[in-house]
Write a protein that holds these residues in place. Structure first.
Motif, PDB file in Angstrom:
ATOM      1  N   GLN A  56      46.817  46.681  55.744  1.00  0.00           N
ATOM      2  CA  GLN A  56      46.769  45.692  56.465  1.00  0.00           C
ATOM      3  C   GLN A  56      47.722  45.380  57.484  1.00  0.00           C
ATOM      4  OE1 GLN A  56      44.984  43.464  53.132  1.00  0.00           O
ATOM      5  NE2 GLN A  56      43.972  42.504  54.513  1.00  0.00           N
ATOM      6  N   HIS A 157      46.498  48.907  46.799  1.00  0.00           N
ATOM      7  CA  HIS A 157      45.787  47.887  47.455  1.00  0.00           C
ATOM      8  C   HIS A 157      44.812  48.785  48.483  1.00  0.00           C
ATOM      9  CE1 HIS A 157      45.905  43.620  48.363  1.00  0.00           C
ATOM     10  NE2 HIS A 157      44.768  44.111  49.344  1.00  0.00           N
ATOM     11  N   TRP A 158      43.966  49.637  47.974  1.00  0.00           N
ATOM     12  CA  TRP A 158      42.814  50.425  48.497  1.00  0.00           C
ATOM     13  C   TRP A 158      43.095  51.384  49.493  1.00  0.00           C
ATOM     14  CZ3 TRP A 158      39.979  45.115  50.231  1.00  0.00           C
ATOM     15  CH2 TRP A 158      39.833  44.237  49.026  1.00  0.00           C
ATOM     16  N   ASN A 202      44.959  46.482  43.135  1.00  0.00           N
ATOM     17  CA  ASN A 202      44.557  45.004  43.630  1.00  0.00           C
ATOM     18  C   ASN A 202      42.921  45.026  43.704  1.00  0.00           C
ATOM     19  OD1 ASN A 202      44.929  42.442  45.278  1.00  0.00           O
ATOM     20  ND2 ASN A 202      43.552  43.492  46.671  1.00  0.00           N
ATOM     21  N   GLU A 203      42.216  43.882  42.736  1.00  0.00           N
ATOM     22  CA  GLU A 203      41.197  43.876  42.966  1.00  0.00           C
ATOM     23  C   GLU A 203      40.022  45.130  42.815  1.00  0.00           C
ATOM     24  OE1 GLU A 203      40.005  41.520  46.340  1.00  0.00           O
ATOM     25  OE2 GLU A 203      41.172  39.906  45.885  1.00  0.00           O
ATOM     26  N   ARG A 206      36.587  44.218  43.701  1.00  0.00           N
ATOM     27  CA  ARG A 206      36.116  44.122  45.056  1.00  0.00           C
ATOM     28  C   ARG A 206      35.725  45.645  45.404  1.00  0.00           C
ATOM     29  NH1 ARG A 206      34.518  41.535  50.228  1.00  0.00           N
ATOM     30  NH2 ARG A 206      34.554  43.238  51.503  1.00  0.00           N
ATOM     31  N   ASN A 261      40.802  39.990  41.480  1.00  0.00           N
ATOM     32  CA  ASN A 261      39.761  38.763  41.929  1.00  0.00           C
ATOM     33  C   ASN A 261      38.875  38.336  40.744  1.00  0.00           C
ATOM     34  OD1 ASN A 261      38.540  41.165  42.199  1.00  0.00           O
ATOM     35  ND2 ASN A 261      37.151  40.099  43.952  1.00  0.00           N
ATOM     36  N   ASN A 331      43.796  36.670  41.797  1.00  0.00           N
ATOM     37  CA  ASN A 331      43.607  36.399  43.018  1.00  0.00           C
ATOM     38  C   ASN A 331      42.335  35.484  43.148  1.00  0.00           C
ATOM     39  OD1 ASN A 331      45.206  38.509  43.433  1.00  0.00           O
ATOM     40  ND2 ASN A 331      43.660  39.753  44.680  1.00  0.00           N
ATOM     41  N   TYR A 333      39.966  32.688  45.483  1.00  0.00           N
ATOM     42  CA  TYR A 333      39.898  32.022  46.497  1.00  0.00           C
ATOM     43  C   TYR A 333      38.772  30.969  46.679  1.00  0.00           C
ATOM     44  CZ  TYR A 333      42.572  35.798  48.743  1.00  0.00           C
ATOM     45  OH  TYR A 333      43.519  36.618  49.364  1.00  0.00           O
ATOM     46  N   GLU A 392      46.901  35.938  44.798  1.00  0.00           N
ATOM     47  CA  GLU A 392      46.634  35.838  45.976  1.00  0.00           C
ATOM     48  C   GLU A 392      45.824  34.433  46.314  1.00  0.00           C
ATOM     49  OE1 GLU A 392      44.244  38.768  48.099  1.00  0.00           O
ATOM     50  OE2 GLU A 392      45.532  40.317  47.434  1.00  0.00           O
ATOM     51  N   TRP A 439      48.117  34.024  50.474  1.00  0.00           N
ATOM     52  CA  TRP A 439      47.596  35.256  51.373  1.00  0.00           C
ATOM     53  C   TRP A 439      47.305  34.561  52.589  1.00  0.00           C
ATOM     54  CZ3 TRP A 439      47.302  40.339  50.693  1.00  0.00           C
ATOM     55  CH2 TRP A 439      46.875  41.123  51.937  1.00  0.00           C
ATOM     56  N   GLU A 446      41.848  42.603  58.708  1.00  0.00           N
ATOM     57  CA  GLU A 446      41.057  42.028  57.433  1.00  0.00           C
ATOM     58  C   GLU A 446      39.957  42.899  57.190  1.00  0.00           C
ATOM     59  OE1 GLU A 446      41.682  39.713  55.195  1.00  0.00           O
ATOM     60  OE2 GLU A 446      39.383  39.566  54.418  1.00  0.00           O
ATOM     61  N   TRP A 447      40.277  44.287  56.789  1.00  0.00           N
ATOM     62  CA  TRP A 447      38.919  45.002  56.585  1.00  0.00           C
ATOM     63  C   TRP A 447      38.001  45.112  57.278  1.00  0.00           C
ATOM     64  CZ3 TRP A 447      42.198  47.947  53.516  1.00  0.00           C
ATOM     65  CH2 TRP A 447      43.028  47.076  52.590  1.00  0.00           C
ATOM     66  N   PHE A 455      44.130  35.162  58.472  1.00  0.00           N
ATOM     67  CA  PHE A 455      44.360  34.699  57.129  1.00  0.00           C
ATOM     68  C   PHE A 455      45.986  34.125  57.134  1.00  0.00           C
ATOM     69  CE2 PHE A 455      41.416  34.738  53.764  1.00  0.00           C
ATOM     70  CZ  PHE A 455      40.322  35.549  54.515  1.00  0.00           C
TER      71      PHE A 455
HETATM   72  C1  PNW Z   1      41.164  39.902  49.181  1.00  0.00           C
HETATM   73  N1  PNW Z   1      35.098  37.961  48.416  1.00  0.00           N
HETATM   74  O1  PNW Z   1      39.958  40.501  49.354  1.00  0.00           O
HETATM   75  C2  PNW Z   1      42.040  41.175  49.299  1.00  0.00           C
HETATM   76  O2  PNW Z   1      43.075  41.405  48.059  1.00  0.00           O
HETATM   77  C3  PNW Z   1      42.805  41.168  50.465  1.00  0.00           C
HETATM   78  O3  PNW Z   1      43.333  42.283  51.024  1.00  0.00           O
HETATM   79  C4  PNW Z   1      42.201  40.433  51.689  1.00  0.00           C
HETATM   80  O4  PNW Z   1      42.575  40.318  52.939  1.00  0.00           O
HETATM   81  C5  PNW Z   1      41.991  38.924  51.119  1.00  0.00           C
HETATM   82  O5  PNW Z   1      41.376  38.870  49.774  1.00  0.00           O
HETATM   83  C6  PNW Z   1      41.288  37.867  51.929  1.00  0.00           C
HETATM   84  O6  PNW Z   1      39.746  38.269  52.177  1.00  0.00           O
HETATM   85  C7  PNW Z   1      38.825  39.643  49.123  1.00  0.00           C
HETATM   86  O7  PNW Z   1      34.263  38.363  49.199  1.00  0.00           O
HETATM   87  C8  PNW Z   1      37.900  39.850  50.128  1.00  0.00           C
HETATM   88  O8  PNW Z   1      35.235  37.330  47.319  1.00  0.00           O
HETATM   89  C9  PNW Z   1      36.676  39.174  49.808  1.00  0.00           C
HETATM   90  C10 PNW Z   1      36.281  38.611  48.558  1.00  0.00           C
HETATM   91  C11 PNW Z   1      37.535  38.475  47.743  1.00  0.00           C
HETATM   92  C12 PNW Z   1      38.643  39.149  47.870  1.00  0.00           C
END
Ligand code: PNW
Length: 487
Positions: A56, A157-158, A202-203, A206, A261, A331, A333, A392, A439, A446-447, A455
């Motif tokens: 990223q 991290h992916w 990481n995650e 996801r 996550n 993580n 959110y 995160e 984060w 951002e993917w 962010f």
């Molecule tokens: C995380 N969702 O991704 C990643 O670890 C980071 O690389 C990313 O930039 C960051 O969160 C912000 O998106 C996620 O849809 C992406 O629930 C999507 C989800 C959760 C985490």
């Protein structure tokens, strides 16, 4: 005590019943008490940090012998990335890392979470390590330490080496898990003389489903459920092998754990029944990864639900997967599931999320500050851990630059203030949350959203690479300085 007496006396004098409706004075009293709680702040030594990941921010994808990753290939497929961008340049952090570390220092952060790009160290995934790749992380770590910032390293991290995708189908094969263990051993051997804390993957929650189930993330596959379950199992196995590799090859005392996550469950209403339901839900909704890591077995409900599509595994694999970890990285959110008690199935019912539920400028980023209270609290109880890190948390925002050159991201500040207040509430109750990584340090790739979702605490102009602090950077600096959310 004397305060109470005098208050009662006052109530009498004022002709109010001491036991009845609160007197105006008592109501006034409630305010300082609540304020005092907020002013309490976080425990001493709480780790304040920010986070990024290699693909990223680094850019420099063809430099110093770095091999291709699945994200290099995936971003080339037309239509996969919303704005057609990729991580070729991203933040040019590979070259600008010193400038970026100065930004971390300006925030007053004592910790920085970054990830190692596996294909920088092993261009083909395995074989001999690339010394120039190692050099970059040596320079980065040394610069962090020089600035009084603890490096927290994520192994994966992916950005899987493309070669492993081509040769073994990536995480479809346990070959990739074994090779990941070797890569983890190499990182541990060379970097844990200075890095004291390591996150494994990481995650999983996801990248497994989005990458192999619905084709939204790299490698962009849409495999049947049985295969996705097997891949999730493989990711847990990879985690376990990495834990063992760090123990075997890292400096003694190096701490290691996941950065997941977690499927965030919270009681819809705070009643004992619903809290119990949320606890059951948290364990079951995370049965495929976190729970098997922490308990060493898949839950009955998980296996029943998966049926014939359940992963195939051996007892020896479960042992590796559940190798003891030093901490849980979560993580968090957005709330995934608000639950109520139910006499059906395992004892909870996830409620549908209304369309009108408020969210930030990413649709998935629903606003549920109390997840930073409930999730660590319930996780600590279920998995009996004494160290949780929020690996995160943060939000995207529109982040318009105003004519005065500033970015007044009061929406991000609103989000952070509310989430941090709930995290503080948890630590005040003794929930063992030891640190928080925001984060992200700066806007980055951002993917699937490309450069379109920001962010960062620092705004990045991706043409000029100029970094500008947003108002939220000042907010976070103040939180860190006061070690308190109510600022
Ligand atoms: C995380 N969702 O991704 C990643 O670890 C980071 O690389 C990313 O930039 C960051 O969160 C912000 O998106 C996620 O849809 C992406 O629930 C999507 C989800 C959760 C985490």
């Amino acid at each position: 005590m004397s305060d109470k007496v005098s208050r009662r006396q006052f109530a009498k004098i004022a002709g109010l019943s001491a036991a009845g409706v609160a007197s105006p004075l008592e109501m006034a009293d409630a305010k300082p008490a609540a304020a005092a709680r907020n002013a309490g702040g976080f425990p001493a030594g709480f780790v304040w940090g920010t986070a990024t990941s290699s693909y990223q921010v680094e850019g420099a994808v063809n430099e110093d012998g770095r091999g291709a990753s699945i994200w290099d290939s995936f971003t080339r497929i037309p239509g996969k990335i919303e704005d057609g961008t990729n991580g070729d340049r991203a933040n040019e952090h590979y070259h600008r890392y010193k400038e970026d570390i100065a930004l971390i220092r300006e925030l007053g952060c004592k910790a920085y979470r970054f990830s190692v790009a596996w294909p920088r160290l092993f261009p083909d995934g395995d074989g001999k390590p690339n010394p120039k790749g190692l050099d970059f992380y040596n320079r980065l770590i040394d610069e962090l330490l020089k600035n009084g910032i603890e490096p927290w390293l994520t192994l994966y991290h992916w950005d899987l080496p493309q070669s492993l995708q081509d040769r073994f189908g990536g995480w479809r094969s346990t070959e990739t898990c074994k090779i990941f263990g070797d890569y983890a051993a190499c990182v541990a051997e060379h970097l844990t003389d200075r890095v004291k804390n390591v996150f494994t993957l990481n995650e999983s929650g996801r990248f497994v489903y989005f990458g192999y189930g619905i084709g939204i993330d790299a490698p962009g596959l849409t495999l049947p459920r049985a295969e996705v379950n097997q891949i999730r199992h493989n990711s847990a196995l990879a985690h376990g092998l990495a834990v063992q590799a760090v123990r075997a090859h890292g400096r003694r005392g190096t701490k290691v754990g996941p950065a997941e996550n977690i499927d965030a469950c919270a009681p819809a209403i705070d009643t004992p029944e619903n809290v119990r339901a949320a606890e059951i839900a948290l364990r079951e909704m995370n049965a495929g990864y976190l729970n098997v890591i922490m308990e060493g077995r898949y839950t009955d409900a998980f296996l029943k639900f998966a049926g014939r599509d359940a992963p195939k595994y051996t007892d020896a694999e479960l042992k590796i997967i559940s190798s003891p970890v030093d901490f849980l990285g979560l993580n968090i959110y957005a709330p995934q599931n608000y639950v109520v008690a139910s006499d059906q199935g395992p004892g909870f019912m996830p409620l549908p999320i209304p369309k009108s539920f408020p969210h930030m400028n990413s649709d998935w980023l629903r606003i549920g500050p109390e997840t930073l209270y409930w999730v660590p609290k319930l996780a600590a109880k279920i998995w009996k851990t004494d160290a949780i890190y929020i690996s995160e948390n943060g939000t995207s925002g529109e982040d318009q630059v105003t004519p005065d050159g500033k970015i007044y991201d009061t929406d991000r500040i609103m989000y952070l203030r509310n989430y941090l207040a709930q995290l503080q509430r948890a630590t005040e109750e003794g929930v063992p949350v030891r640190g928080y990584f925001l984060w992200s340090l700066m806007d980055n790739f951002e993917w699937v959203f490309g450069l379109g979702k920001r962010f960062g605490l620092y705004h990045v102009n991706f043409d000029t690479q100029v970094r500008t602090p947003k108002l939220s950077a000042s907010f976070y600096r103040n939180v860190i300085a006061k070690n308190a959310a109510g600022v």
